[in-house]
Design a protein around this motif. Structure first.
Motif, PDB file in Angstrom:
ATOM      1  N   LEU A 408     105.566  44.720 -30.832  1.00  0.00           N
ATOM      2  CA  LEU A 408     106.476  43.647 -31.282  1.00  0.00           C
ATOM      3  C   LEU A 408     107.795  44.223 -31.792  1.00  0.00           C
ATOM      4  CD1 LEU A 408     103.934  41.264 -33.065  1.00  0.00           C
ATOM      5  CD2 LEU A 408     105.066  40.923 -30.850  1.00  0.00           C
ATOM      6  N   THR A 409     107.746  45.383 -32.454  1.00  0.00           N
ATOM      7  CA  THR A 409     108.978  46.019 -32.948  1.00  0.00           C
ATOM      8  C   THR A 409     109.858  46.467 -31.784  1.00  0.00           C
ATOM      9  OG1 THR A 409     107.817  46.764 -34.940  1.00  0.00           O
ATOM     10  CG2 THR A 409     109.887  47.863 -34.412  1.00  0.00           C
ATOM     11  N   PHE A 410     109.246  47.066 -30.775  1.00  0.00           N
ATOM     12  CA  PHE A 410     110.018  47.460 -29.594  1.00  0.00           C
ATOM     13  C   PHE A 410     110.621  46.241 -28.886  1.00  0.00           C
ATOM     14  CE2 PHE A 410     107.944  51.723 -29.546  1.00  0.00           C
ATOM     15  CZ  PHE A 410     109.099  52.472 -29.411  1.00  0.00           C
ATOM     16  N   LYS A 411     109.891  45.139 -28.951  1.00  0.00           N
ATOM     17  CA  LYS A 411     110.402  43.916 -28.335  1.00  0.00           C
ATOM     18  C   LYS A 411     111.685  43.465 -29.047  1.00  0.00           C
ATOM     19  CE  LYS A 411     108.913  39.250 -27.050  1.00  0.00           C
ATOM     20  NZ  LYS A 411     107.827  38.234 -27.160  1.00  0.00           N
ATOM     21  N   VAL A 412     111.677  43.523 -30.397  1.00  0.00           N
ATOM     22  CA  VAL A 412     112.876  43.176 -31.165  1.00  0.00           C
ATOM     23  C   VAL A 412     114.018  44.139 -30.834  1.00  0.00           C
ATOM     24  CG1 VAL A 412     113.856  42.970 -33.492  1.00  0.00           C
ATOM     25  CG2 VAL A 412     111.555  42.155 -33.037  1.00  0.00           C
ATOM     26  N   TYR A 413     113.672  45.437 -30.801  1.00  0.00           N
ATOM     27  CA  TYR A 413     114.688  46.457 -30.521  1.00  0.00           C
ATOM     28  C   TYR A 413     115.323  46.219 -29.151  1.00  0.00           C
ATOM     29  CZ  TYR A 413     116.677  51.046 -29.526  1.00  0.00           C
ATOM     30  OH  TYR A 413     117.521  52.067 -29.179  1.00  0.00           O
ATOM     31  N   ASN A 414     114.492  45.989 -28.163  1.00  0.00           N
ATOM     32  CA  ASN A 414     115.006  45.766 -26.805  1.00  0.00           C
ATOM     33  C   ASN A 414     115.838  44.496 -26.723  1.00  0.00           C
ATOM     34  OD1 ASN A 414     113.816  48.070 -25.778  1.00  0.00           O
ATOM     35  ND2 ASN A 414     111.893  47.031 -25.289  1.00  0.00           N
ATOM     36  N   THR A 415     115.429  43.466 -27.468  1.00  0.00           N
ATOM     37  CA  THR A 415     116.184  42.204 -27.464  1.00  0.00           C
ATOM     38  C   THR A 415     117.589  42.423 -28.007  1.00  0.00           C
ATOM     39  OG1 THR A 415     114.187  40.867 -27.679  1.00  0.00           O
ATOM     40  CG2 THR A 415     116.257  39.862 -28.409  1.00  0.00           C
ATOM     41  N   THR A 416     117.708  43.112 -29.143  1.00  0.00           N
ATOM     42  CA  THR A 416     119.027  43.343 -29.750  1.00  0.00           C
ATOM     43  C   THR A 416     119.884  44.261 -28.889  1.00  0.00           C
ATOM     44  OG1 THR A 416     118.131  45.184 -31.066  1.00  0.00           O
ATOM     45  CG2 THR A 416     118.126  42.988 -32.067  1.00  0.00           C
ATOM     46  N   LYS A 417     119.255  45.277 -28.353  1.00  0.00           N
ATOM     47  CA  LYS A 417     120.001  46.223 -27.521  1.00  0.00           C
ATOM     48  C   LYS A 417     120.532  45.533 -26.267  1.00  0.00           C
ATOM     49  CE  LYS A 417     119.584  50.778 -25.408  1.00  0.00           C
ATOM     50  NZ  LYS A 417     118.696  51.913 -25.117  1.00  0.00           N
ATOM     51  N   GLU A 418     119.660  44.726 -25.660  1.00  0.00           N
ATOM     52  CA  GLU A 418     120.055  44.019 -24.437  1.00  0.00           C
ATOM     53  C   GLU A 418     121.162  43.003 -24.736  1.00  0.00           C
ATOM     54  OE1 GLU A 418     119.734  43.334 -20.315  1.00  0.00           O
ATOM     55  OE2 GLU A 418     118.883  44.886 -21.592  1.00  0.00           O
ATOM     56  N   ALA A 419     121.060  42.293 -25.891  1.00  0.00           N
ATOM     57  CA  ALA A 419     122.061  41.283 -26.253  1.00  0.00           C
ATOM     58  C   ALA A 419     123.436  41.926 -26.454  1.00  0.00           C
ATOM     59  CB  ALA A 419     121.628  40.552 -27.522  1.00  0.00           C
ATOM     60  N   VAL A 420     123.478  43.031 -27.183  1.00  0.00           N
ATOM     61  CA  VAL A 420     124.739  43.721 -27.433  1.00  0.00           C
ATOM     62  C   VAL A 420     125.340  44.243 -26.136  1.00  0.00           C
ATOM     63  CG1 VAL A 420     125.784  45.731 -28.556  1.00  0.00           C
ATOM     64  CG2 VAL A 420     124.171  44.303 -29.815  1.00  0.00           C
ATOM     65  N   LYS A 421     124.492  44.843 -25.333  1.00  0.00           N
ATOM     66  CA  LYS A 421     124.958  45.407 -24.063  1.00  0.00           C
ATOM     67  C   LYS A 421     125.541  44.314 -23.165  1.00  0.00           C
ATOM     68  CE  LYS A 421     123.148  47.777 -19.981  1.00  0.00           C
ATOM     69  NZ  LYS A 421     121.934  48.317 -19.347  1.00  0.00           N
ATOM     70  N   THR A 422     124.825  43.193 -23.056  1.00  0.00           N
ATOM     71  CA  THR A 422     125.269  42.096 -22.193  1.00  0.00           C
ATOM     72  C   THR A 422     126.556  41.467 -22.740  1.00  0.00           C
ATOM     73  OG1 THR A 422     122.953  41.650 -21.683  1.00  0.00           O
ATOM     74  CG2 THR A 422     124.534  39.960 -21.084  1.00  0.00           C
ATOM     75  N   ALA A 423     126.616  41.319 -24.074  1.00  0.00           N
ATOM     76  CA  ALA A 423     127.824  40.737 -24.691  1.00  0.00           C
ATOM     77  C   ALA A 423     129.042  41.608 -24.419  1.00  0.00           C
ATOM     78  CB  ALA A 423     127.612  40.566 -26.196  1.00  0.00           C
TER      79      ALA A 423
END
Length: 486
Positions: A408-423
């Motif tokens: 679940l922690t990696f899921k949060v990490y990947n979500t934030t990383k992906e959001a920043v990258k896409t933005a």
């Protein structure tokens, strides 16, 4: 010739008279009777002639047989005379047989001169029997004398010395029955030598070789006992050392069992195996003391003691492996607990990094699923902490908590990383497309949509809209930006 033939002559005279007198009725009867008589006499004479022929021919046959027997006899005599020293034990009976053969040869000549053909056959058979026996005696007597008088007695003497020496060194050789077998062997040798004095050699070689083989086998048994003693000594020392070591470990384990029960949720079989190991070690010690007691009393051969120790050693190896397996299993509990604590710190760091990802770029809005995933991850981490604080700890449940919290922690990490990258990519694309706003209304419209999506937090949609708008005036930009995004 003297009796039967005159009868035939008289019968023929009577037949002639009947013929001359024309007495045909009586003539027919006399002829038939005479024919039977002639047939009877003919058969009898043929049988007699065959017997005579056989007797007359037997002279040549017997002469040929006697010639061969004489040649064989001379060969036997020559071998005896060349090796007289080898036959001293049976010199008298052999010379007596030689004398008997000479007498029989003389008797043969006398019988032949007198045409006593029936007696000749008997003499020839007697000569053949004696020479056949003499041949066996001349061939085998030296070996029998050598084995019976020298080889076996020497072997017995050596065996007696070795037996005494080994018994003095503590070897128990009772199971070999050496003394009894030596007595029996001497009786058999004495019997064989008595039979030899009357030239009866039947099975003598076989029996003596059997005795010799038995004493040779004793050397193998002696070597086996010596090897068994060395192995027994090794087993005795190694088993004592290893048993003492295992007993110490087992005792320590039993002392710590309450602490282990308090610290970890142990299964019944995990606890039972510790008691089983303790019982097995006690049983091994009892078996060891029993065998050592047999050794001290010197009532058992080393070959049996070695075998007993070998069985104990095999049991000890199995118990040692069981103990090692138990120790590995218990050690893994501590390792899992330690690893879980280490992973807890790593998971916390990853969660902090996930939050920092959002801070690293000023997003217009926080992604919708961030707080949901963050809550799930935080709850999983709290569950993991609670499990670590429990006593006793269930390692199986703890490992499950660790896996869940990490995922679940990696899921949060990947979500934030992906959001920043896409933005970042969406913003870059919008900035890049601003150059084409003035020359294309379609581009401007597409970029406005992209800006609107960006401000709502739909960064992936914003990126796609910006790329599609720029692609109107700059074909291929779509592919380059997508590659850059990937």
């Amino acid at each position: 010739k003297e009796v039967e033939i005159p009868k035939i002559t008289d019968a023929l005279v009577l037949i002639e008279q009947c013929f001359e007198e024309e007495n045909y009725k009586e003539l027919k009867t006399k002829i038939a009777s005479l024919e039977l008589e002639i047939a009877y006499i003919k058969t009898k004479s043929n049988f007699l002639l065959d017997e005579i022929k056989e007797i007359t021919l037997s002279e040549e046959k017997n002469r040929d047989t006697i010639t061969k027997l004489k040649a064989e006899y001379r060969s036997i005599l020559a071998k005896y005379n060349s090796n007289k020293a080898d036959y001293q034990e049976v010199e008298n009976p052999i010379l007596l047989q030689f004398e008997n053969v000479d007498k029989l040869f003389s008797a043969f000549e006398v019988a032949m001169e007198k045409n006593e053909y029936t007696e000749v056959g008997k003499i020839v058979k007697a000569i053949d029997d004696i020479i056949g026996n003499l041949k066996v005696v001349i061939e085998e007597a030296p070996s029998i004398i050598l084995m019976g008088r020298k080889l076996i007695p020497a072997k017995i003497n050596d065996i007696n010395k070795m037996t005494k020496r080994m018994e003095d060194e503590g070897f128990n050789l009772d199971y070999l029955n050496i003394s009894y077998n030596i007595t029996e062997a001497n009786k058999k040798i004495s019997e064989i030598l008595k039979r030899l004095n009357v030239l009866n050699l039947e099975d003598s070689i076989f029996e003596l070789k059997t005795i010799l083989d038995y004493f040779d086998s004793l050397y193998h048994n002696f070597d086996k006992e010596k090897l068994s003693k060395r192995l027994f000594d090794d087993y005795q020392r190694n088993i004592l050392i290893k048993t003492t070591k295992l007993e110490k470990i087992s005792n320590d384990l039993n002392k710590r069992i309450d602490d282990l029960r308090y610290s970890y949720d142990l299964a019944d079989e995990d606890v039972q195996v510790i008691d089983d190991i303790k019982d097995e070690i006690k049983e091994i010690k009892d078996d060891y003391e029993r065998v050592v007691d047999l050794y001290r009393r010197k009532t058992v051969a080393y070959s049996r003691l070695k075998k007993e120790m070998e069985l104990i050693n095999n049991k000890l190896l199995k118990t040692e492996e069981k103990l090692n397996q138990t120790l590995r299993s218990l050690a893994s509990l501590k390792e899992d607990e330690k690893r879980a604590k280490e992973q807890l710190e790593e998971i916390k760091k990853i969660l902090v990094q996930a939050k920092n990802n959002l801070k690293s770029y000023k997003l217009p809005v926080t992604p919708k699923n961030f707080y949901v995933e963050l809550g799930e991850a935080s709850e999983a981490i709290n569950n993991m902490i609670r499990e670590l604080d429990k006593r006793p700890i269930s390692i199986k449940i703890l490992n499950t908590r660790v896996d869940t919290a990490r995922d679940l922690t990696f899921k949060v990490y990947n979500t934030t990383k992906e959001a920043v990258k896409t933005a970042k990519m969406a913003e870059t694309a919008i900035v890049y497309g601003n150059r084409y706003r003035s020359i294309s209304k379609d581009v401007e419209l597409g970029l406005l949509k992209a800006e609107n999506s960006f401000m709502k937090g739909n960064f992936k949609v914003s990126l796609e809209q910006a790329i599609n708008a720029i692609n109107i005036v700059e074909p291929g930009i779509h592919k380059r930006l997508i590659e850059e995004y990937q």
